[in-house]
Structures are given as C-alpha cells and as structure tokens.
Design a protein around this motif. Structure first.
Motif, PDB file in Angstrom:
ATOM      1  N   ALA A   1       0.830  -1.202   0.000  1.00  0.00           N
ATOM      2  CA  ALA A   1       0.000   0.000   0.000  1.00  0.00           C
ATOM      3  C   ALA A   1       0.863   1.250   0.000  1.00  0.00           C
ATOM      4  N   SER A   2       0.393   2.277  -0.709  1.00  0.00           N
ATOM      5  CA  SER A   2       1.015   3.595  -0.685  1.00  0.00           C
ATOM      6  C   SER A   2       0.179   4.479   0.224  1.00  0.00           C
ATOM      7  N   LEU A   3       0.789   4.927   1.329  1.00  0.00           N
ATOM      8  CA  LEU A   3       0.072   5.737   2.306  1.00  0.00           C
ATOM      9  C   LEU A   3       0.583   7.165   2.297  1.00  0.00           C
ATOM     10  N   ASP A   4      -0.313   8.087   2.632  1.00  0.00           N
ATOM     11  CA  ASP A   4       0.058   9.498   2.755  1.00  0.00           C
ATOM     12  C   ASP A   4       0.562   9.750   4.175  1.00  0.00           C
ATOM     13  N   ARG A   5       1.808  10.205   4.268  1.00  0.00           N
ATOM     14  CA  ARG A   5       2.337  10.512   5.600  1.00  0.00           C
ATOM     15  C   ARG A   5       1.494  11.603   6.257  1.00  0.00           C
ATOM     16  N   PRO A   6       1.333  11.526   7.603  1.00  0.00           N
ATOM     17  CA  PRO A   6       2.052  10.691   8.572  1.00  0.00           C
ATOM     18  C   PRO A   6       1.469   9.305   8.766  1.00  0.00           C
ATOM     19  N   TYR A   7       0.414   8.919   8.000  1.00  0.00           N
ATOM     20  CA  TYR A   7      -0.055   7.543   8.082  1.00  0.00           C
ATOM     21  C   TYR A   7       1.061   6.619   7.594  1.00  0.00           C
ATOM     22  N   GLY A   8       1.277   5.556   8.338  1.00  0.00           N
ATOM     23  CA  GLY A   8       2.342   4.632   7.986  1.00  0.00           C
ATOM     24  C   GLY A   8       3.674   4.973   8.617  1.00  0.00           C
ATOM     25  N   THR A   9       3.783   6.172   9.179  1.00  0.00           N
ATOM     26  CA  THR A   9       5.018   6.553   9.881  1.00  0.00           C
ATOM     27  C   THR A   9       4.699   6.828  11.352  1.00  0.00           C
ATOM     28  N   ARG A  10       3.962   7.914  11.622  1.00  0.00           N
ATOM     29  CA  ARG A  10       3.560   8.196  13.007  1.00  0.00           C
ATOM     30  C   ARG A  10       2.261   7.471  13.367  1.00  0.00           C
ATOM     31  N   PHE A  11       1.335   7.425  12.423  1.00  0.00           N
ATOM     32  CA  PHE A  11       0.060   6.747  12.677  1.00  0.00           C
ATOM     33  C   PHE A  11       0.111   5.365  12.023  1.00  0.00           C
ATOM     34  N   VAL A  12       0.383   4.364  12.813  1.00  0.00           N
ATOM     35  CA  VAL A  12       0.567   3.012  12.270  1.00  0.00           C
ATOM     36  C   VAL A  12      -0.495   2.037  12.779  1.00  0.00           C
ATOM     37  N   ASN A  13      -1.316   2.482  13.698  1.00  0.00           N
ATOM     38  CA  ASN A  13      -2.354   1.616  14.256  1.00  0.00           C
ATOM     39  C   ASN A  13      -3.739   2.074  13.817  1.00  0.00           C
ATOM     40  N   ASP A  14      -4.701   1.215  14.069  1.00  0.00           N
ATOM     41  CA  ASP A  14      -6.114   1.519  13.757  1.00  0.00           C
ATOM     42  C   ASP A  14      -6.308   1.812  12.273  1.00  0.00           C
ATOM     43  N   LEU A  15      -5.696   0.983  11.421  1.00  0.00           N
ATOM     44  CA  LEU A  15      -5.863   1.100   9.970  1.00  0.00           C
ATOM     45  C   LEU A  15      -6.903   0.093   9.501  1.00  0.00           C
ATOM     46  N   TRP A  16      -7.715   0.517   8.514  1.00  0.00           N
ATOM     47  CA  TRP A  16      -8.783  -0.323   7.997  1.00  0.00           C
ATOM     48  C   TRP A  16      -8.782  -0.268   6.466  1.00  0.00           C
ATOM     49  N   VAL A  17      -9.274  -1.328   5.877  1.00  0.00           N
ATOM     50  CA  VAL A  17      -9.353  -1.420   4.416  1.00  0.00           C
ATOM     51  C   VAL A  17     -10.802  -1.651   4.019  1.00  0.00           C
ATOM     52  N   GLU A  18     -11.251  -0.878   3.032  1.00  0.00           N
ATOM     53  CA  GLU A  18     -12.613  -0.993   2.521  1.00  0.00           C
ATOM     54  C   GLU A  18     -12.612  -1.942   1.322  1.00  0.00           C
ATOM     55  N   ILE A  19     -13.244  -3.093   1.502  1.00  0.00           N
ATOM     56  CA  ILE A  19     -13.259  -4.121   0.461  1.00  0.00           C
ATOM     57  C   ILE A  19     -14.688  -4.318  -0.032  1.00  0.00           C
ATOM     58  N   TYR A  20     -14.842  -4.404  -1.344  1.00  0.00           N
ATOM     59  CA  TYR A  20     -16.135  -4.716  -1.941  1.00  0.00           C
ATOM     60  C   TYR A  20     -16.043  -6.111  -2.568  1.00  0.00           C
ATOM     61  N   ALA A  21     -16.810  -7.048  -2.031  1.00  0.00           N
ATOM     62  CA  ALA A  21     -16.779  -8.425  -2.518  1.00  0.00           C
ATOM     63  C   ALA A  21     -18.109  -8.763  -3.182  1.00  0.00           C
ATOM     64  N   MET A  22     -18.024  -9.388  -4.349  1.00  0.00           N
ATOM     65  CA  MET A  22     -19.229  -9.783  -5.067  1.00  0.00           C
ATOM     66  C   MET A  22     -19.834 -11.025  -4.416  1.00  0.00           C
ATOM     67  N   ARG A  23     -21.090 -10.908  -4.025  1.00  0.00           N
ATOM     68  CA  ARG A  23     -21.819 -12.033  -3.433  1.00  0.00           C
ATOM     69  C   ARG A  23     -23.192 -12.127  -4.095  1.00  0.00           C
ATOM     70  N   GLU A  24     -23.364 -13.137  -4.958  1.00  0.00           N
ATOM     71  CA  GLU A  24     -24.634 -13.389  -5.639  1.00  0.00           C
ATOM     72  C   GLU A  24     -25.164 -12.129  -6.327  1.00  0.00           C
ATOM     73  N   LEU A  25     -24.355 -11.577  -7.195  1.00  0.00           N
ATOM     74  CA  LEU A  25     -24.690 -10.431  -8.037  1.00  0.00           C
ATOM     75  C   LEU A  25     -24.850  -9.129  -7.266  1.00  0.00           C
ATOM     76  N   ARG A  26     -24.342  -9.087  -6.053  1.00  0.00           N
ATOM     77  CA  ARG A  26     -24.335  -7.860  -5.289  1.00  0.00           C
ATOM     78  C   ARG A  26     -22.971  -7.674  -4.626  1.00  0.00           C
ATOM     79  N   TYR A  27     -22.544  -6.417  -4.626  1.00  0.00           N
ATOM     80  CA  TYR A  27     -21.319  -6.121  -3.920  1.00  0.00           C
ATOM     81  C   TYR A  27     -21.618  -5.919  -2.438  1.00  0.00           C
ATOM     82  N   ARG A  28     -20.805  -6.531  -1.625  1.00  0.00           N
ATOM     83  CA  ARG A  28     -20.929  -6.386  -0.185  1.00  0.00           C
ATOM     84  C   ARG A  28     -19.732  -5.601   0.332  1.00  0.00           C
ATOM     85  N   LYS A  29     -20.010  -4.515   1.008  1.00  0.00           N
ATOM     86  CA  LYS A  29     -18.943  -3.681   1.557  1.00  0.00           C
ATOM     87  C   LYS A  29     -18.510  -4.233   2.908  1.00  0.00           C
TER      88      LYS A  29
END
Length: 412
Positions: A358-386
């Motif tokens: 991942a490419s992060l914008d500082r200070p994320y990834g340097t000073r702020f390294v905790n409490d990171l989350w990723v938004e994933i959209y997965a296809m489930r029976e013709l619908r995307y689930r966030k």
C-alpha cells in the motif's frame, strides 16, 4: 451508405483503422512454444509484445513456481547495452547505487531519477565487463539515457529485439540447469553471472529473478531462443517444469515484496499529475541511495527531502483480516480518514495470509501506524458487499525462502 458506395479514400481509411485495431502485437522469439502450450488465449500487451496472463491455469502456474520449476518469457523486458570508456562513470551518474562496487559478472537492483529526485524507473544492472553493462527495465528510456550521456564517451543501444530472455524459477530450477548440461551453474551465487556454451554460441545465465525463489534468468541471441527453450523443456520434464504467464509471477513477486513500475508507483515520465510522482524514499527504495558516491541524478533533491523531512508518502506491507484480496482498496485510519491506496494484494497460499502493498500518505504509515482499515467490496450473488477489514503494517518480504540464496543451490 455501404462500403461499396463510399469514396475509395473513405473505404481505405476505414480499412486502415480496422486493420490497426486487428494488428497483432509483436511476437517474442519464444512465441511459437508459448502458443503451442496455450489453453486459455489470455494475452496482454507488454512493451508492444504479445505476452500471456496465463497459459493454462493461474493457480497451478503459481504452484509450479513454488513447488517445481517454471519458465517465464522475459524477452519484452527493455534491454540497453552500455559500453565505452566512460560507461562506469556514466552509469554511476545515472543510477542511485555506487556502480564502482559492482563487480564484473555481477548484477544489482537499482533505480534512476530525474533532476527533481523523482523515480523514472527501476531495474537490474548487469556488469558484463569493466566498461560493459546491460540495463534491464520496465519502460523505454532511450531519449533520457542519451540526454544523460552528454559529456561522456559512451555508446547506448537498445537490444530488446536482438536478445531473447527467459526466467527459470522454482526449487527445482537448478536441477533443470544441471540436467540440461550447464555445468558450473552450481557456482553462481545470488546476483552472479556466468557464460555457458549453447547451440554453437553462448548463453548468459544470472542467478536472478522476480519470484523471491531460487531462480535464474537466461539471455541468448534471438536465433538461439527456441533451441534454448527446448533444451530446458526437455531437461525439466522430470522436474515438473511448466510454462507460466504473468499472473502467477505477479503473485510470487507480491509475496516477495517486490514493486512494479506504473503499478505500485507511477514513473516520473508516465505521471500526468505532479502529485503522482515519487522519491525513492517514498516507495521503499531509500536503501538504494548511496549519498557517499559521486553526484548522481536527483541527489540534491533526495537528500534535501530527507533533511527537511518533506517526504509525503510511504510504501508499506499490510496484513489484512480475512481471505478476500484487497487490490486497489482504500486504506482508512480509524475507519473514516483516507490514508492511502492498496496497489497490489493477494491471498498468499505460501504465507497463508491476506497480504498487500500500500502507498500511504504521511504521517499515516510513519507516526500513525495503528487503527488502519481497508474498505473491500466483494461480489456475493450479483451484489457487492462492503466490508471494513482491519489492516496491520508488517515487514516485507511477506515470504522469505532460504533456498533463494542457498549455496550450493538446491539439488534434487
């Protein structure tokens, strides 16, 4: 109006446009062997050449790299021959690492920048003689290389079409070379180069690769390509050799933590927006920069950014909850502040982890390294689930195999 009633020049224009669309890409010297093995007809454009995403099954091709031996056509990789009385001095000015430390018949990974310190590309530099180098990279840079050569006694020539290349990767790759009759390859250390007889000429073999596994890259003149392929294929029959496409190799390079130009970062020449370019330190290439060597392109800007602490980005490895790959997903801090973007992601069969670069914008990834989350959209029976999945910064490589650097290399 049909084609028969249109003016001749209009008909010719339409035909030319159609033929341009239908025009096949260039074919590499190994293309006859690849097409004979191809089962899925899944091709893409690599530097103007027709190259396979896969040849039969992406997952099985991946396991060929990790379990036996795999052949991957690297002929489209752009190759430059650099020679002349000032070749060493020129390449040392061009690239980030100190080329004076690179011995004859050795290879090192390097990168080069514009005068603003922004990365133009990364690649491998082969030292074939005292003043004889081969530079291999992703993009074409001949105008830049020639402009950078002003004042140097040096000859630069692209040899992409003249030289065929194939990567032989995997735990049985050395056994394949041994049974193919390449005596002496057991002496090749990681990043070492050797020259061996083949088909009335020679083949250059380096212990290098893009898989993070035991592996080699072989280069021959175009006319000797098919005989080299057949020699390896025949010797590899008892060692589970398979031909592979880029999709399988891409999985292994992510596991190894390797980056790809215009995928994990945008090259300085390819960027359309000024905020898309990257300094070496912003894409994990700070270790390449040798500030003690003579002046090199971008030196002042790179060191000034370090001194003033004006670096804006950081490239990190992530481990993500679950087993759904998060490619191109947005990374958040505390679920609400955008922190960056995932550039490459897979579920790793070897690491048994959901991993990403991942490419992060500082200070994320340097000073702020905790409490990171990723938004994933997965296809489930013709619908995307966030889904919001927790991400943890972890070191790269994600997979480190001892056999990659073992001496002697792996035997049967």
């Amino acid at each position: 109006m049909n084609l028969m009633t249109q003016p001749l020049n209009a008909v010719e224009a339409r035909r030319a446009a159609r033929d341009h669309i239908l025009m096949p890409r260039l074919e590499t010297p190994f293309h006859p062997r690849l097409t004979a093995l191809d089962e899925v007809n899944d091709w893409y454009n690599w530097a103007g050449y027709k190259a396979p995403h896969a040849l039969f099954d992406e997952e099985l091709e991946y396991f060929a790299i990790r379990s036996t031996a795999a052949l991957f056509d690297i002929s489209p990789m752009v190759k430059y021959r650099i020679t002349g009385a000032d070749a060493e001095r020129y390449v040392n000015r061009l690239t980030l690492r100190d080329v004076r430390k690179l011995g004859i018949n050795r290879v090192h990974y390097t990168a080069w920048c514009d005068d603003h310190g922004h990365v133009l590309d990364d690649g491998t530099l082969f030292r074939l003689g005292e003043q004889h180098f081969r530079l291999c990279c992703q993009e074409r840079h001949l105008p830049w290389l020639l402009d950078s050569a002003i004042g140097f006694t040096v000859e630069i020539r692209e040899e992409t079409e003249e030289i065929a290349g194939v990567a032989l990767q995997g735990p049985t790759s050395y056994a394949v070379l041994q049974d193919a009759g390449f005596a002496g390859t057991e002496q090749l250390r990681p990043f070492g180069i050797g020259t061996f007889p083949h088909d009335g000429g020679t083949v250059t073999i380096s212990r290098t690769g893009f898989s993070g596994d035991l592996g080699y890259e072989l280069f021959v003149p175009r006319a000797a390509a098919l005989s080299l392929w057949d020699r390896l294929w025949s010797a590899g029959a008892e060692h589970g050799i398979r031909a592979i496409g880029y999709s399988a190799l891409n999985r292994t390079r992510i596991e190894a933590g390797f980056i790809v130009a215009n995928a994990d970062f945008v090259t300085a020449e390819g960027a359309l927006r000024s905020d898309r370019v990257r300094l070496p330190d912003e894409i994990g290439l700070d270790w390449l920069v040798d500030p003690d060597k003579p002046h090199f392109n971008g030196r002042r800007a790179i060191l000034e950014a370090r001194r003033k602490q004006t670096l804006k980005h950081v490239l990190v490895g992530l481990e993500i909850e679950g087993n759904i790959p998060a490619e191109h997903a947005i990374v958040y801090h505390r679920r609400k502040h955008e922190a960056g973007l995932i550039t490459a992601a897979i579920w790793s069969p070897t690491a048994k982890r959901n991993i990403a670069i991942a490419s992060l914008d500082r200070p994320y990834g340097t000073r702020f390294v905790n409490d990171l989350w990723v938004e994933i959209y997965a296809m489930r029976e013709l619908r995307y689930r966030k889904m919001m999945k927790r991400a943890t910064i972890v070191p790269r490589p994600f997979v480190k195999l001892a056999r990659r650097t073992a001496m002697p290399p792996g035997l049967r």
